[in-house]
Structures are given as structure tokens and as C-alpha cells.
Design a protein around this motif. Structure first.
Motif, PDB file in Angstrom:
ATOM      1  N   VAL A  94       0.831  -1.206   0.000  1.00 45.47           N
ATOM      2  CA  VAL A  94       0.000   0.000   0.000  1.00 45.47           C
ATOM      3  C   VAL A  94       0.869   1.261   0.000  1.00 45.47           C
ATOM      4  O   VAL A  94       1.787   1.398   0.818  1.00 45.47           O
ATOM      5  CB  VAL A  94      -0.938   0.014   1.227  1.00 45.47           C
ATOM      6  N   SER A  95       0.552   2.166  -0.934  1.00 42.78           N
ATOM      7  CA  SER A  95       1.188   3.493  -0.973  1.00 42.78           C
ATOM      8  C   SER A  95       0.085   4.546  -0.984  1.00 42.78           C
ATOM      9  O   SER A  95      -0.976   4.346  -1.591  1.00 42.78           O
ATOM     10  CB  SER A  95       2.075   3.641  -2.216  1.00 42.78           C
ATOM     11  N   PHE A  96       0.370   5.687  -0.333  1.00 46.70           N
ATOM     12  CA  PHE A  96      -0.688   6.698  -0.204  1.00 46.70           C
ATOM     13  C   PHE A  96      -0.079   8.086  -0.071  1.00 46.70           C
ATOM     14  O   PHE A  96       0.949   8.285   0.577  1.00 46.70           O
ATOM     15  CB  PHE A  96      -1.537   6.406   1.032  1.00 46.70           C
ATOM     16  N   ARG A  97      -0.730   9.044  -0.728  1.00 48.95           N
ATOM     17  CA  ARG A  97      -0.453  10.463  -0.513  1.00 48.95           C
ATOM     18  C   ARG A  97      -1.781  11.181  -0.375  1.00 48.95           C
ATOM     19  O   ARG A  97      -2.780  10.806  -0.992  1.00 48.95           O
ATOM     20  CB  ARG A  97       0.364  11.054  -1.656  1.00 48.95           C
ATOM     21  N   TYR A  98      -1.809  12.224   0.422  1.00 47.68           N
ATOM     22  CA  TYR A  98      -3.042  12.956   0.659  1.00 47.68           C
ATOM     23  C   TYR A  98      -3.450  13.733  -0.595  1.00 47.68           C
ATOM     24  O   TYR A  98      -2.585  14.102  -1.402  1.00 47.68           O
ATOM     25  CB  TYR A  98      -2.883  13.906   1.849  1.00 47.68           C
ATOM     26  N   PRO A  99      -4.761  13.950  -0.793  1.00 43.97           N
ATOM     27  CA  PRO A  99      -5.237  14.660  -1.991  1.00 43.97           C
ATOM     28  C   PRO A  99      -4.553  16.016  -2.152  1.00 43.97           C
ATOM     29  O   PRO A  99      -4.276  16.714  -1.172  1.00 43.97           O
ATOM     30  CB  PRO A  99      -6.746  14.823  -1.719  1.00 43.97           C
ATOM     31  N   ASP A 100      -4.280  16.370  -3.396  1.00 44.95           N
ATOM     32  CA  ASP A 100      -3.665  17.647  -3.760  1.00 44.95           C
ATOM     33  C   ASP A 100      -2.240  17.788  -3.235  1.00 44.95           C
ATOM     34  O   ASP A 100      -1.740  18.901  -3.052  1.00 44.95           O
ATOM     35  CB  ASP A 100      -4.518  18.829  -3.274  1.00 44.95           C
ATOM     36  N   THR A 101      -1.574  16.681  -2.937  1.00 45.96           N
ATOM     37  CA  THR A 101      -0.169  16.716  -2.537  1.00 45.96           C
ATOM     38  C   THR A 101       0.616  15.757  -3.424  1.00 45.96           C
ATOM     39  O   THR A 101       0.055  14.833  -4.009  1.00 45.96           O
ATOM     40  CB  THR A 101       0.024  16.313  -1.059  1.00 45.96           C
ATOM     41  N   GLU A 102       1.918  15.974  -3.502  1.00 43.98           N
ATOM     42  CA  GLU A 102       2.769  15.157  -4.356  1.00 43.98           C
ATOM     43  C   GLU A 102       3.563  14.115  -3.573  1.00 43.98           C
ATOM     44  O   GLU A 102       3.964  13.091  -4.097  1.00 43.98           O
ATOM     45  CB  GLU A 102       3.745  16.056  -5.128  1.00 43.98           C
ATOM     46  N   GLN A 103       3.794  14.394  -2.286  1.00 47.84           N
ATOM     47  CA  GLN A 103       4.662  13.530  -1.495  1.00 47.84           C
ATOM     48  C   GLN A 103       3.881  12.369  -0.889  1.00 47.84           C
ATOM     49  O   GLN A 103       2.823  12.558  -0.281  1.00 47.84           O
ATOM     50  CB  GLN A 103       5.325  14.346  -0.376  1.00 47.84           C
ATOM     51  N   TYR A 104       4.410  11.177  -1.040  1.00 44.60           N
ATOM     52  CA  TYR A 104       3.797   9.992  -0.448  1.00 44.60           C
ATOM     53  C   TYR A 104       4.100   9.959   1.052  1.00 44.60           C
ATOM     54  O   TYR A 104       5.254  10.139   1.470  1.00 44.60           O
ATOM     55  CB  TYR A 104       4.330   8.720  -1.105  1.00 44.60           C
ATOM     56  N   VAL A 105       3.056   9.728   1.858  1.00 45.46           N
ATOM     57  CA  VAL A 105       3.252   9.589   3.302  1.00 45.46           C
ATOM     58  C   VAL A 105       3.362   8.119   3.693  1.00 45.46           C
ATOM     59  O   VAL A 105       3.812   7.801   4.800  1.00 45.46           O
ATOM     60  CB  VAL A 105       2.117  10.263   4.094  1.00 45.46           C
ATOM     61  N   LEU A 106       2.935   7.221   2.795  1.00 49.17           N
ATOM     62  CA  LEU A 106       3.130   5.786   2.975  1.00 49.17           C
ATOM     63  C   LEU A 106       3.657   5.207   1.669  1.00 49.17           C
ATOM     64  O   LEU A 106       3.176   5.584   0.591  1.00 49.17           O
ATOM     65  CB  LEU A 106       1.817   5.084   3.347  1.00 49.17           C
ATOM     66  N   LYS A 107       4.605   4.302   1.757  1.00 47.73           N
ATOM     67  CA  LYS A 107       5.178   3.723   0.540  1.00 47.73           C
ATOM     68  C   LYS A 107       5.426   2.232   0.747  1.00 47.73           C
ATOM     69  O   LYS A 107       6.190   1.823   1.628  1.00 47.73           O
ATOM     70  CB  LYS A 107       6.496   4.431   0.204  1.00 47.73           C
ATOM     71  N   ASP A 108       4.694   1.444  -0.043  1.00 47.30           N
ATOM     72  CA  ASP A 108       4.905  -0.003  -0.107  1.00 47.30           C
ATOM     73  C   ASP A 108       4.758  -0.664   1.271  1.00 47.30           C
ATOM     74  O   ASP A 108       5.633  -1.398   1.724  1.00 47.30           O
ATOM     75  CB  ASP A 108       6.280  -0.307  -0.689  1.00 47.30           C
ATOM     76  N   ILE A 109       3.616  -0.393   1.914  1.00 46.24           N
ATOM     77  CA  ILE A 109       3.351  -0.929   3.254  1.00 46.24           C
ATOM     78  C   ILE A 109       2.682  -2.295   3.136  1.00 46.24           C
ATOM     79  O   ILE A 109       1.654  -2.439   2.461  1.00 46.24           O
ATOM     80  CB  ILE A 109       2.444   0.017   4.061  1.00 46.24           C
ATOM     81  N   SER A 110       3.253  -3.296   3.814  1.00 49.19           N
ATOM     82  CA  SER A 110       2.668  -4.639   3.822  1.00 49.19           C
ATOM     83  C   SER A 110       2.751  -5.221   5.235  1.00 49.19           C
ATOM     84  O   SER A 110       3.824  -5.189   5.857  1.00 49.19           O
ATOM     85  CB  SER A 110       3.399  -5.569   2.856  1.00 49.19           C
TER      86      SER A 110
END
Length: 608
Positions: free
Chosen positions: A353-369
Motif C-alpha cells: 500500500v502506498s498513499f499520498r493525501y489529496p492535492d499533494t505530491e509527497q507519499y506519506v506511505l510507501k509499499d506498506i505490507s
């Protein structure tokens, strides 16, 4: 935008407001319409009747003059009473209808807020729009009143124009034509000022925040201690000065243009009075004619001004209503809801799982398992901003990940019905808040529907598990004690730790197979912290627990620990393994453990 489109917009605004009025109360709508029609016609009829009174000496025989005078004065009194009754009845109907309408609008707004996705509260752009809408909804009763007023003023203007047109169509046409530029100016600046207000909603929100900061209890102690009151007032004043300066420029231009253009019909009215006065001197008109013409002209010009104002205010408020409708449509755009029902046991899996908040470019989570099996305990640790709370938000489906899958019982989370999904979880959020209701309602609100016997039993267990049963013994009114003075003067103000225990009791009260806790001991004293985790370990053996903690003394509960850093899982395992293999975990642990070692060393040296 062409003239036909603008006229169409005003007409649509009128129809929309009348439909709102009709839906809120048919009785009060009819009552307002009737009273406004009476209020509009009465002055015109009184002016005509006054002309007849003044012309009586020359139009009837002496023996009939007194009888005609009494009759005319009686009509004048009757019209005055009709006008008075209409005004009072109309005012009553307006107050009643606006109360009903405002209640309906606030309910609609509350439903919209409850249906909004969490991102609308987290995203400043959406939240600014939400704040603007919350402000604009209070224009709805005024818009409805303007819609009804258009009918009343329109009747008054038409009746005056018809009567004047019968004796002087030239002056009537000139006065009507002279009112058009003023109407155009009013329309232009009405829209300009409204759009200006939307552009400056953020400044308004900042000023409101500073106002609340200086007046709310939460900041009172610190403001007095640090002496920051004047600093906050100066900050507020600087914002207001800039805001007011720009607003004054727009409002001043509107006032000057409208003043100049509104003088045109007044000038024509004065010319008409001079013309009629000359005819009276030459015996071609009577004093009654002068009163009639001057009265009708005055009412016509005032009516035209009121009509323009009512239509423009209606147009302005319709812009706000359009904003409200557009936001409602946007806010109700929900994420796709599944149809599957989630049943126990519950297994949770995050897969890449990867996630960034709407209207932002930076991922706050990257490849979480990771995977949490039913009945197991998983703890997430790491520095602030590592992404721990965001994982919990994704699990609650407050947001959707951009990449990867969140599976529950090997099924993508989006395929479950949301209500069914939420029933599987009971949560303690990091910023837990209690309600201004009594203690019992604060606990039971997490799961409404138990019969009284079950509710009472679960409430007692929940308070005990949360360590709040000792607090309950100190309360004179027991579980009926209000947790704020907002509802009762006998309400109490709880400490941070006490508030946290009530919020924890609410979590325990809910019957759910998975507990989610985000910093559950942040405000608890050492004893409260110890008792809480003892309860979780001993009484929640069959319950899955996913928790976030900065206090590594509590990780003994976890079957697995995830060490988070910058949105990644840096390491995972048991406490002993992580102490040996993970530098970050070992450093965080020693930061806390060293305090106790140093205290022990200090006490040993003091005893020598």
C-alpha cells in the motif's frame, strides 16, 4: 453573459425561493403573500382617496359634503387598519416561516457534513469552501423573504405605473427608463462584492480563529502566562485592516455609482411636480391632483428602488444558494460503497500500500505490507510523521490508497458495505473528544440499540476496563453527571486523563472484534497506563488489537511490532529481536529507558 440569461437567472432565483418557501410551510407562505399584497395596494388606494378628500369642496353640493367627507375618512381609516393588520400579520408569518426554514436548512447542512468524506475536513481548499457554505446558508431565509417581497413590491410598482400612465404616460415612461441604469449598476456590484467575499473567505476564517483564540477557555491560561493577548489582538487588527481596506474600496464604488444613477428618477419626479404645479396655477389641475401625482410618483420611485434592491438581493443570495447546492453535490460524491457484509473472524492485510493525501505530491506511505490475524496484537512505533495514524485512516476507509490493496478476510476493503465494515471496529482516536452530554450517554453512544439490561452491564464493564469506575464513585449524580456546563450548570470539567478514560470506555462499550488505539495513554498517569494495558492483555485475549504507541514499555502486548520511518516499514518483529537488529528502535527504547537508569544512578549516589 447576455441580458436574456441574466433575466432567466433572476427568474430562476425567484422560482427557487418560492419553492423553498412553499416546502417549508404552505400556510405561512400564503399568509405572507396575502399580507404583502394588502400592504402594497393600501398606500396606493390611500393616495387616491386623499385626492378625493381634497377635491370634495368643488365636486359636491354643500348638503352632501359632510356625508362624503365622513365616508372618505372612514375609507382612509379602513385602509390604514388594513395596512396595519397586514404589516403585523406579515411580520408574524415571516418570523414563523423563517424559523421553520432555518431549522430545515441547518438539518440539511448537518446531514451534508455527516455524509462528507474525511478528506473534506483535512483538505484546506475543501474546508474553506465548507466554511463559506456554513456562512452562506444563513442567507436562505432572507432569500425566501426577498422572493416574496418581489411580488409585493412588483404589485405596488405596477399599480402606481398604471395610475400614473392613465394621466401622464410620458413622465411614467421616463421615470421607468431612468431606473434601468441604477438596476444595472446594482446588479454589477452585487455580483462583484459577492465574488470578492468568496476570494477572501480565508482571511475571514483567520480572523474568526484569532477571535476564538482570545475568547475560548482552552487558550486562556497560556495567553495570560505568556502575555500574548496583545500580540494576538495586533495580529487580528492587521488582518482586519487589510481586509476592510479592500472591502471599503469595492463598497465605496458601489455606493457612489448607485447614488449618482438613483438621482435620475428623482430629478424627473421633481420636473413632473413643477409641471403639474404650473397647471394648478393656471387652473388646469386641482390640489388633489398634485397630491395624487406626487404621492404616486414618490411611491413609484421608492417602489422601483425597492424592487431593484429586492431583485438584486435575491440574485446575490441565489449566488450563495448556488454555492450551497454545488457544495452539497460535491460533498455527496462518495467513494463507491460495496455490498458484502463483513463477519467475524476478521483478518486484516495491507499489501504493498502506498498513499499520498489529496492535492499533494509527497507519499506519506510507501509499499506498506503487513497482516493482522484474528486475536493477534500489532503495535506500530516510530517518530512523529512516520505515517502510523495514516495507516489507521486507510483501515477505516476514510481515504483510499493510490497503490496496493487493503484486504479483510482476503477481500478488498472496498467491496464491503461501509456500515458493515465500521461495525467490525471500535476505535480510540489520537485526538479523542467527549460530548457535552452526561457520562452515560458518552459511553453508550458508540453502540446504540442495546436493551437496558445489556447496556447497563456493558457500561459497567467498559468503565471498569477504562479505569473510569473510580471517577464514577466521585460524581454526585453518577452516570447522569454532565461532562460540560453547556447542558447543565451542575456539569463538571474533566482533566485530560479523565477525559481519555471516558473515551476509552466508549471504545470498550462497543462490541467489535477489532480494537484500534492511537496513543491511548497520552494523558494517563503511570497507574492508569499500567491498568489499561493489563486489561488489554488479560481481558481482550480473543480480540484483535492494532495500536500506536510512543511508549515502548507497552509493546509487551504486541505479537508483532512495526517500526515506521518516513512512511516505510523499517523493521518488524518482537521487542527482543528489534533491540538487537533495528538501530532506530534501539535508540527510541534507550531514550526512554535511560531516564530511569539515570534516576537510579542519581538516587544511588545520593544515598552514599
Amino acid at each position: 453573459m447576455d441580458r436574456q440569461t441574466k433575466i432567466r437567472q433572476v427568474w430562476d432565483s425567484f422560482i427557487y425561493c418560492m419553492s423553498l418557501s412553499w416546502k417549508s410551510s404552505k400556510f405561512y407562505t400564503v399568509m405572507q403573500l396575502l399580507t404583502m399584497i394588502c400592504a402594497a395596494l393600501a398606500p396606493v388606494l390611500m393616495t387616491c382617496n386623499t385626492k378625493e378628500i381634497l377635491d370634495l369642496p368643488g365636486s359636491v353640493h354643500t348638503e352632501n359634503a359632510a356625508e362624503q367627507l365622513i365616508l372618505r375618512i372612514g375609507m382612509q381609516f379602513l385602509l390604514a387598519m388594513v395596512q396595519l393588520v397586514a404589516a403585523k400579520a406579515g411580520s408574524y408569518a415571516a418570523v414563523m416561516q423563517q424559523s421553520i426554514l432555518m431549522h430545515n436548512v441547518e438539518l440539511d447542512m448537518a446531514r451534508t457534513a455527516l455524509e462528507m468524506e474525511l478528506e473534506y475536513f483535512d483538505n484546506s481548499r475543501y474546508y474553506d469552501a465548507f466554511e463559506a457554505v456554513k456562512r452562506d446558508i444563513y442567507s436562505v431565509p432572507g432569500a425566501v423573504f426577498n422572493g416574496i417581497s418581489v411580488i409585493s413590491v412588483g404589485i405596488s410598482v405596477c399599480s402606481c405605473a398604471i395610475l400614473l400612465g392613465m394621466v401622464s404616460p410620458l413622465y411614467t415612461g421616463m421615470v421607468l427608463a431612468a431606473s434601468i441604469p441604477a438596476a444595472f449598476s446594482e446588479h454589477t456590484y452585487t455580483k462583484k462584492i459577492y465574488l470578492w467575499g468568496l476570494e477572501h473567505i480565508r482571511e475571514e476564517r483567520k480572523m474568526q480563529y484569532l477571535y476564538r483564540t482570545t475568547t475560548e477557555r482552552a487558550y486562556a491560561q497560556e495567553i495570560r502566562l505568556y502575555g500574548t493577548g496583545q500580540y494576538l489582538l495586533d495580529k487580528y487588527q492587521r488582518l482586519w485592516d487589510m481586509y476592510f481596506s479592500e472591502k471599503r474600496t469595492v463598497a465605496r464604488a458601489r455606493a457612489l455609482w448607485n447614488l449618482g444613477l438613483s438621482a435620475l428618477p428623482e430629478s424627473l419626479s421633481a420636473a413632473a411636480m413643477v409641471h403639474i404645479g404650473i397647471k394648478i396655477i393656471h387652473g388646469e389641475r386641482t390640489i388633489g391632483d398634485f397630491i395624487l401625482y406626487s404621492g404616486l410618483l414618490t411611491q413609484l420611485i421608492a417602489g422601483l428602488g425597492n424592487l431593484v434592491s429586492a431583485v438584486m438581493e435575491l440574485y446575490e443570495k441565489k449566488l450563495k444558494l448556488n454555492h450551497f447546492s454545488e457544495f452539497q453535490a460535491m460533498a455527496k460524491e462518495k467513494k463507491k460503497n460495496g455490498t458484502k457484509k463483513l463477519e467475524s473472524p476478521v483478518t486484516i492485510e495491507f499489501r504493498n500500500v502506498s498513499f499520498r493525501y489529496p492535492d499533494t505530491e509527497q507519499y506519506v506511505l510507501k509499499d506498506i505490507s503487513f497482516c493482522l490475524q484474528q486475536g493477534k496484537k500489532l503495535c506500530m512505533v516510530g517518530e512523529n510523521g512516520a505515517g502510523k495514524t495514516t495507516i489507521l485512516k486507510l483501515l477505516m476507509r476514510f481515504y483510499e490508497p493510490q497503490e496496493g490493496l487493503i484486504l479483510i478476510n482476503d477481500i478488498p476493503i472496498g467491496e464491503y458495505d461501509r456500515e458493515s465494515l465500521y461495525q467490525a471496529f471500535s476505535c480510540f482516536f489520537q485526538k479523542a473528544c467527549n460530548y457535552a452530554f452526561h457520562l452515560q450517554e458518552n459511553v453508550r453512544i458508540s453502540q446504540i440499540g442495546y436493551d437496558e439490561e445489556t447496556a447497563k452491564k456493558r457500561q459497567e464493564e467498559a468503565l471498569r476496563k477504562a479505569g473510569a469506575d473510580t471517577l464514577l464513585k466521585k460524581l454526585k449524580n453518577g452516570t447522569q453527571t454532565y461532562l460540560s456546563r453547556a447542558y447543565s450548570e451542575d456539569g463538571i470539567e474533566l482533566s485530560g486523563g479523565q477525559n481519555q478514560k471516558i473515551a476509552l470506555a466508549r471504545m470498550f462499550y462497543r462490541d467489535a472484534p477489532v480494537l484500534v488505539l492511537d496513543e491511548p495513554t497520552a494523558d494517563l498517569d503511570p497507574q492508569g497506563e499500567h491498568e489499561l494495558f493489563h486489561t488489554l492483555a488479560e481481558e481482550c485475549r480473543e480480540t484483535s488489537i492494532l495500536f500506536v504507541s510512543h511508549r515502548l514499555a507497552n509493546v509487551f502486548l504486541a505479537d508483532e511490532i512495526l517500526v515506521m520511518e518516513d512512511g516505510h516499514i523499517l523493521a518488524r518483529g518482537r521487542h527482543e529481536d528489534l533491540l538487537q537488529d533495528c538501530v532506530l528502535y534501539r535508540r527510541l527504547f534507550h531514550y526512554q529507558a535511560d531516564k530511569y537508569r539515570r534516576r537510579g544512578e542519581y538516587e544511588n549516589s545520593s544515598n552514599r
